[in-house]
Design an enzyme around this catalytic site. Structure first.
Site, PDB file in Angstrom:
ATOM      1  CB  CYS A 111      -0.964  -0.005   1.178  1.00 45.80           C
ATOM      2  SG  CYS A 111      -2.233  -1.268   0.997  1.00 45.80           S
ATOM      3  CG  HIS A 254      -2.617   3.807   2.372  1.00 46.49           C
ATOM      4  ND1 HIS A 254      -3.361   3.410   1.282  1.00 46.49           N
ATOM      5  CD2 HIS A 254      -2.592   2.742   3.223  1.00 46.49           C
ATOM      6  CE1 HIS A 254      -3.752   2.161   1.465  1.00 46.49           C
ATOM      7  NE2 HIS A 254      -3.307   1.740   2.625  1.00 46.49           N
ATOM      8  CG  ASN A 284      -6.506  -0.003   1.903  1.00 46.06           C
ATOM      9  OD1 ASN A 284      -5.928   0.333   0.871  1.00 46.06           O
ATOM     10  ND2 ASN A 284      -5.872  -0.521   2.942  1.00 46.06           N
TER      11      ASN A 284
HETATM   12  N1  COA Z   1     -18.101  -6.486  11.757  1.00 45.05           N
HETATM   13  C1  COA Z   1     -18.419  -6.720  13.037  1.00 45.05           C
HETATM   14  N2  COA Z   1     -17.511  -7.099  13.963  1.00 45.05           N
HETATM   15  C2  COA Z   1     -16.252  -7.218  13.538  1.00 45.05           C
HETATM   16  C3  COA Z   1     -15.845  -6.987  12.218  1.00 45.05           C
HETATM   17  C4  COA Z   1     -16.844  -6.609  11.306  1.00 45.05           C
HETATM   18  N3  COA Z   1     -16.570  -6.349  10.011  1.00 45.05           N
HETATM   19  N4  COA Z   1     -14.526  -7.197  12.131  1.00 45.05           N
HETATM   20  C5  COA Z   1     -14.083  -7.540  13.347  1.00 45.05           C
HETATM   21  N5  COA Z   1     -15.133  -7.563  14.208  1.00 45.05           N
HETATM   22  C6  COA Z   1     -15.119  -7.868  15.621  1.00 45.05           C
HETATM   23  C7  COA Z   1     -13.945  -8.725  16.041  1.00 45.05           C
HETATM   24  O1  COA Z   1     -14.237 -10.071  15.805  1.00 45.05           O
HETATM   25  C8  COA Z   1     -13.840  -8.385  17.503  1.00 45.05           C
HETATM   26  O2  COA Z   1     -14.796  -9.150  18.178  1.00 45.05           O
HETATM   27  P1  COA Z   1     -14.476  -9.766  19.647  1.00 45.05           P
HETATM   28  O3  COA Z   1     -14.176  -8.572  20.517  1.00 45.05           O
HETATM   29  O4  COA Z   1     -15.719 -10.490  19.981  1.00 45.05           O
HETATM   30  O5  COA Z   1     -13.274 -10.641  19.441  1.00 45.05           O
HETATM   31  C9  COA Z   1     -14.284  -6.934  17.591  1.00 45.05           C
HETATM   32  O6  COA Z   1     -14.967  -6.658  16.362  1.00 45.05           O
HETATM   33  C10 COA Z   1     -13.139  -5.949  17.740  1.00 45.05           C
HETATM   34  O7  COA Z   1     -12.126  -6.320  16.857  1.00 45.05           O
HETATM   35  P2  COA Z   1     -10.784  -5.524  16.804  1.00 45.05           P
HETATM   36  O8  COA Z   1      -9.880  -6.196  15.825  1.00 45.05           O
HETATM   37  O9  COA Z   1     -10.252  -5.279  18.188  1.00 45.05           O
HETATM   38  O10 COA Z   1     -11.269  -4.126  16.230  1.00 45.05           O
HETATM   39  P3  COA Z   1     -10.442  -2.849  15.936  1.00 45.05           P
HETATM   40  O11 COA Z   1     -11.042  -1.705  16.642  1.00 45.05           O
HETATM   41  O12 COA Z   1      -8.940  -3.061  16.081  1.00 45.05           O
HETATM   42  O13 COA Z   1     -10.701  -2.650  14.364  1.00 45.05           O
HETATM   43  C11 COA Z   1      -9.689  -2.967  12.221  1.00 45.05           C
HETATM   44  C12 COA Z   1     -10.278  -3.636  13.461  1.00 45.05           C
HETATM   45  C13 COA Z   1      -9.229  -4.047  11.279  1.00 45.05           C
HETATM   46  C14 COA Z   1     -10.777  -2.131  11.581  1.00 45.05           C
HETATM   47  C15 COA Z   1      -8.516  -2.065  12.659  1.00 45.05           C
HETATM   48  O14 COA Z   1      -7.635  -2.777  13.497  1.00 45.05           O
HETATM   49  C16 COA Z   1      -7.725  -1.530  11.490  1.00 45.05           C
HETATM   50  O15 COA Z   1      -8.238  -0.823  10.637  1.00 45.05           O
HETATM   51  N6  COA Z   1      -6.417  -1.793  11.468  1.00 45.05           N
HETATM   52  C17 COA Z   1      -5.534  -1.275  10.436  1.00 45.05           C
HETATM   53  C18 COA Z   1      -5.783  -1.983   9.159  1.00 45.05           C
HETATM   54  C19 COA Z   1      -5.018  -1.421   8.031  1.00 45.05           C
HETATM   55  O16 COA Z   1      -4.633  -0.287   8.043  1.00 45.05           O
HETATM   56  N7  COA Z   1      -4.807  -2.252   7.043  1.00 45.05           N
HETATM   57  C20 COA Z   1      -4.231  -1.915   5.812  1.00 45.05           C
HETATM   58  C21 COA Z   1      -2.871  -1.406   5.902  1.00 45.05           C
HETATM   59  S1  COA Z   1      -2.311  -1.032   4.319  1.00 45.05           S
END
Ligand code: COA
Length: 327
Positions: A111, A254, A284
């Site tokens: 990315c 990004h 993204n």
């Molecule tokens: N819908 C509903 N629930 C979801 C979900 C979705 N689409 N995706 C994950 N969950 C749930 C998880 O299972 C977790 O449940 P649990 O607490 O029962 O285990 C809960 O939501 C929280 O998950 P968590 O991973 O702690 O959430 P978060 O606040 O960290 O958000 C992302 C997750 C992926 C959105 C976030 O971490 C993120 O954006 N990270 C960076 C990703 C990125 O930049 N990627 C590309 C780089 S180029």
């Protein structure tokens, strides 16, 4: 002599997929996706490939530049999700647009690809004498996400952006910075498929047997890296160029998660309004992310000639980088 952005272009596939559409087949909701990521919709290619998207974005940028195709001396395409390897996508772009006299190659820094591509073109223009370069970032992430993994697939979309760079008397690009730290925990991972041959059977090698060929991500680890890398890259290029972050008119980031952008804005002490954001509509788009947001900001008049503009990205690798320029 400087290297300046002459024109930009972008292309998004016509089909828009909403969070509600995803909730039809995933255990998710518009409320979760919106509050955790800022994403409402994404464009998904149905019948078009990464190279098709690249060609259309490149066509728009070339047309905006007013140049003849034969004036372009260099074509670089960035992608994480190439539909073809031979020829490279840059060669397909050349052929589709009738760019006869250009060197061409593809580049992948996940990315962060568009800042790597821009920096590479900038360097080659300075050292190899190219007057004009066409740089493209394109991805069809819908091909490489696991559509059963709600924690990753909701984050991505398909799209492409492009720019024509030119040697000019204006200052143009002021500073660049590229980095890549070791991803010891496979925080972002996606393997290519290995094929059985008369000499090699991947299934017989234990370490190769279970290679996931869809994006896998440790979201919170990537998020922490992203905020830190984004902030550091921005500080490094401003220091290199001897300008204040407060003087930057537009930051084109990004677009991975709106929360990353709000945290980065806070730690840089920059109003969030300076960030050019389209993640709510396109999600993204990997290599397409920075150039589609840039094109939108240029077309809407948010970025004007003479403005200080920062492009900054991060991604798998774990790669990151930034380009600071006077538009
Ligand atoms: N819908 C509903 N629930 C979801 C979900 C979705 N689409 N995706 C994950 N969950 C749930 C998880 O299972 C977790 O449940 P649990 O607490 O029962 O285990 C809960 O939501 C929280 O998950 P968590 O991973 O702690 O959430 P978060 O606040 O960290 O958000 C992302 C997750 C992926 C959105 C976030 O971490 C993120 O954006 N990270 C960076 C990703 C990125 O930049 N990627 C590309 C780089 S180029």
């Amino acid at each position: 002599m400087g290297i300046q952005f002459l024109a930009t272009g972008s292309y998004l596939p016509g089909d828009v997929v909403t969070n509600e559409d995803l909730a039809q087949f995933l255990d998710t909701s518009d409320e979760w996706i919106t509050t955790r990521t800022g994403i409402k919709t994404r464009h998904i290619a149905k019948g078009e490939t990464t190279s098709d998207l690249a060609v259309e974005a490149a066509r728009a940028a070339l047309s905006g530049s007013g140049l003849d195709p034969e004036q372009i001396g260099l074509v670089i395409c960035a992608t994480v999700s190439p539909d073809i390897s031979v020829p490279m996508i840059a060669a397909k772009v050349k052929r589709a647009l009738g760019i006869e006299n250009a060197a061409a190659f593809d580049l992948n820094a996940n990315c962060s690809s568009f800042v790597y591509t821009t920096t590479t073109a900038y360097s080659l223009m300075q050292t190899c004498g190219y007057e004009y370069a066409l740089v493209v970032g394109a991805d069809t992430n819908s091909q490489i996400v696991d559509w059963t993994d709600r924690a990753t697939c909701v984050l991505f979309g398909d799209g492409a952006g492009a720019a024509v760079l030119a040697k000019t008397d204006a200052p143009g690009i002021l500073a660049t910075h590229l980095d890549c730290i070791i991803d010891r925990e496979d925080a972002l991972h996606c393997a290519n498929k290995l094929h059985k041959t008369p000499f090699f059977d991947p299934d017989t090698v234990e370490t190769l047997r279970e290679r996931p060929d869809k994006i896998q991500m440790k979201g919170s680890k990537v998020m922490k890296f992203a905020i830190r890398a984004f902030t550091e890259s921005a500080k490094i290029v401003t220091q290199k160029a001897g300008v204040q972050i407060a003087d930057i008119k537009a930051i084109v980031p990004h677009q991975a998660n709106f929360r990353i952008l709000t945290s980065a804005a806070k730690s840089l002490g920059v109003p969030l309004e300076r960030f050019c954001v389209n993640i709510d509509r396109v999600a993204n788009t990997s290599a397409g992310s920075v150039p589609t947001a840039l094109d939108e900001a240029v077309r809407s008049g948010v970025i004007q000639r003479g403005d200080l503009v920062l492009l900054a990205a991060f991604g798998g690798g774990l790669s990151s980088g930034a380009v600071l320029l006077e538009w």
